[in-house]
Design a protein around this motif. Structure first.
Motif, PDB file in Angstrom:
ATOM      1  N   ASP A   1      32.085 -20.978 -64.384  1.00 43.17           N
ATOM      2  CA  ASP A   1      32.611 -20.812 -65.741  1.00 43.17           C
ATOM      3  C   ASP A   1      32.331 -22.023 -66.631  1.00 43.17           C
ATOM      4  OD1 ASP A   1      34.261 -22.519 -64.339  1.00 43.17           O
ATOM      5  OD2 ASP A   1      36.125 -21.775 -65.226  1.00 43.17           O
ATOM      6  N   LYS A   2      31.451 -22.920 -66.177  1.00 40.78           N
ATOM      7  CA  LYS A   2      31.237 -24.173 -66.903  1.00 40.78           C
ATOM      8  C   LYS A   2      29.806 -24.375 -67.391  1.00 40.78           C
ATOM      9  CE  LYS A   2      34.983 -26.652 -64.532  1.00 40.78           C
ATOM     10  NZ  LYS A   2      35.529 -25.459 -63.854  1.00 40.78           N
ATOM     11  N   VAL A   3      28.877 -23.626 -66.860  1.00 41.63           N
ATOM     12  CA  VAL A   3      27.478 -23.862 -67.206  1.00 41.63           C
ATOM     13  C   VAL A   3      26.920 -22.734 -68.073  1.00 41.63           C
ATOM     14  CG1 VAL A   3      27.026 -25.252 -65.152  1.00 41.63           C
ATOM     15  CG2 VAL A   3      26.647 -22.785 -65.062  1.00 41.63           C
ATOM     16  N   VAL A   4      25.990 -23.114 -68.959  1.00 42.21           N
ATOM     17  CA  VAL A   4      25.318 -22.105 -69.768  1.00 42.21           C
ATOM     18  C   VAL A   4      24.061 -21.590 -69.082  1.00 42.21           C
ATOM     19  CG1 VAL A   4      26.220 -23.022 -71.925  1.00 42.21           C
ATOM     20  CG2 VAL A   4      24.007 -23.832 -71.096  1.00 42.21           C
ATOM     21  N   LEU A   5      23.552 -22.367 -68.112  1.00 41.89           N
ATOM     22  CA  LEU A   5      22.330 -21.959 -67.438  1.00 41.89           C
ATOM     23  C   LEU A   5      22.216 -22.660 -66.088  1.00 41.89           C
ATOM     24  CD1 LEU A   5      19.731 -20.230 -67.909  1.00 41.89           C
ATOM     25  CD2 LEU A   5      18.658 -22.291 -68.847  1.00 41.89           C
ATOM     26  N   ILE A   6      21.955 -21.882 -65.050  1.00 38.60           N
ATOM     27  CA  ILE A   6      21.643 -22.413 -63.722  1.00 38.60           C
ATOM     28  C   ILE A   6      20.125 -22.356 -63.573  1.00 38.60           C
ATOM     29  CG2 ILE A   6      21.831 -22.034 -61.229  1.00 38.60           C
ATOM     30  CD1 ILE A   6      24.612 -20.787 -61.775  1.00 38.60           C
ATOM     31  N   HIS A   7      19.490 -23.513 -63.364  1.00 36.45           N
ATOM     32  CA  HIS A   7      18.026 -23.585 -63.329  1.00 36.45           C
ATOM     33  C   HIS A   7      17.449 -23.354 -61.938  1.00 36.45           C
ATOM     34  CE1 HIS A   7      17.190 -25.811 -67.333  1.00 36.45           C
ATOM     35  NE2 HIS A   7      18.464 -25.484 -67.336  1.00 36.45           N
ATOM     36  N   SER A   8      18.274 -23.241 -60.918  1.00 34.07           N
ATOM     37  CA  SER A   8      17.774 -23.389 -59.548  1.00 34.07           C
ATOM     38  C   SER A   8      18.127 -22.216 -58.623  1.00 34.07           C
ATOM     39  CB  SER A   8      18.324 -24.684 -58.952  1.00 34.07           C
ATOM     40  OG  SER A   8      19.736 -24.767 -59.133  1.00 34.07           O
ATOM     41  N   LEU A   9      18.075 -20.998 -59.150  1.00 36.95           N
ATOM     42  CA  LEU A   9      18.258 -19.830 -58.288  1.00 36.95           C
ATOM     43  C   LEU A   9      16.996 -19.656 -57.450  1.00 36.95           C
ATOM     44  CD1 LEU A   9      19.765 -17.340 -57.317  1.00 36.95           C
ATOM     45  CD2 LEU A   9      18.963 -16.121 -59.345  1.00 36.95           C
ATOM     46  N   ASP A  10      17.145 -19.733 -56.125  1.00 37.49           N
ATOM     47  CA  ASP A  10      15.953 -19.749 -55.269  1.00 37.49           C
ATOM     48  C   ASP A  10      16.102 -18.946 -53.987  1.00 37.49           C
ATOM     49  OD1 ASP A  10      17.768 -21.355 -53.976  1.00 37.49           O
ATOM     50  OD2 ASP A  10      16.385 -23.028 -53.625  1.00 37.49           O
ATOM     51  N   ARG A  11      17.203 -18.184 -53.848  1.00 36.14           N
ATOM     52  CA  ARG A  11      17.374 -17.400 -52.628  1.00 36.14           C
ATOM     53  C   ARG A  11      18.433 -16.320 -52.866  1.00 36.14           C
ATOM     54  NH1 ARG A  11      19.897 -22.139 -52.799  1.00 36.14           N
ATOM     55  NH2 ARG A  11      21.933 -22.441 -51.776  1.00 36.14           N
ATOM     56  N   LEU A  12      18.318 -15.226 -52.126  1.00 47.36           N
ATOM     57  CA  LEU A  12      19.232 -14.104 -52.326  1.00 47.36           C
ATOM     58  C   LEU A  12      20.662 -14.442 -51.918  1.00 47.36           C
ATOM     59  CD1 LEU A  12      17.101 -11.007 -51.261  1.00 47.36           C
ATOM     60  CD2 LEU A  12      17.888 -11.611 -53.559  1.00 47.36           C
ATOM     61  N   GLU A  13      20.811 -15.301 -50.927  1.00 47.59           N
ATOM     62  CA  GLU A  13      22.149 -15.728 -50.522  1.00 47.59           C
ATOM     63  C   GLU A  13      22.891 -16.361 -51.708  1.00 47.59           C
ATOM     64  OE1 GLU A  13      24.196 -18.765 -47.234  1.00 47.59           O
ATOM     65  OE2 GLU A  13      22.138 -19.089 -47.926  1.00 47.59           O
ATOM     66  N   LEU A  14      22.177 -17.164 -52.487  1.00 50.45           N
ATOM     67  CA  LEU A  14      22.779 -17.787 -53.663  1.00 50.45           C
ATOM     68  C   LEU A  14      23.045 -16.740 -54.743  1.00 50.45           C
ATOM     69  CD1 LEU A  14      23.704 -20.266 -55.223  1.00 50.45           C
ATOM     70  CD2 LEU A  14      21.310 -20.684 -55.852  1.00 50.45           C
TER      71      LEU A  14
END
Length: 237
Positions: A97-110
């Motif tokens: 609830d604090k970030v406008v963008l996550i730059h590091s999505l790199d796996r389905l688990e995440l």
């Protein structure tokens, strides 16, 4: 101790970085206003960040969840926060609830964890897919050949919105040596956009840091992640 000299140095550095962004954009016929300056504030103190905010820097990137949360709580909505480092699944709940963008999505688990946490708080979370274009074993990210299939899978998550791609180029003294990395990511970006995949919005190319951002801009970057050239060498605890 943060001094007036530190404040002046940061202001001068920002002016220099913005001028370099402008020149790089103009060299390739782009509008400098279309390029987001993301100030990387890892290990940087609050007073230095406040100086950048006074100079109309609106977006800051953090590598570590704990540090992001601490600064978020202090600065109380005066800027936007981006998570640019590798994100562990057990830390998602702290920044959802604090970030406008996550730059590091790199796996389905995440992706699973982001979806679960986002759904629980009724949010749609903007993310970038991190791509390991260079193939370095020390870097996270999906291999270029697997990006399209990964994007298609993530498109099925209703509380995740993929907004583009991110990469980290190998460090080099000559940025021309990594131009191909940025060009390759732009090609992947264009190919995915042509697919017109539902729930996928290819808007951002996050690539280029202090030592290579001008080449990244020439190859299509519209988010550049700059820390050292603004704040100076990091002071590690």
């Amino acid at each position: 101790m943060f001094t007036e000299e530190d404040e002046l140095r940061i202001r001068n550095n920002l002016n220099n970085v913005r001028e370099r962004i402008r020149k790089a954009a103009e060299r390739c016929g782009r509008n400098p206003d279309d390029i987001m300056l993301l100030a990387v504030s890892k290990t940087v103190g609050i007073e230095a960040i406040e100086t950048a905010i006074k100079e109309k820097v609106l977006n800051f990137g953090e590598n570590r969840v704990q540090e992001l949360v601490q600064k978020y709580d202090i600065l109380k909505g005066r800027c936007n926060w981006h998570l640019i480092g590798r994100l562990q699944t057990n830390k998602v709940k702290y920044i959802i609830d604090k970030v406008v963008l996550i730059h590091s999505l790199d796996r389905l688990e995440l992706a699973d964890e982001i979806q679960k946490r986002a759904q629980a708080c009724n949010r749609v979370v903007n993310t970038l897919i991190q791509v390991n274009v260079s193939g370095e074993e020390t870097k996270a990210g999906i291999s270029p050949d697997e990006v399209l299939n990964f994007v298609k899978k993530v498109s099925a998550y209703p509380n995740i919105k993929v907004k583009g791609l991110m990469t980290i180029a190998p460090y080099t003294d000559n940025p021309e040596n990594v131009r191909w990395v940025f060009r390759r990511l732009k090609d992947i970006f264009v190919d995915i956009r042509r697919e017109n995949i539902n729930n996928i919005d290819m808007q951002y190319l996050s690539m280029g840091m202090s030592h290579d951002f001008e080449v990244a801009i020439e190859e299509g970057a519209n988010i550049v992640r700059i820390g050292t050239s603004i704040f100076g060498e990091r002071q590690y605890p």
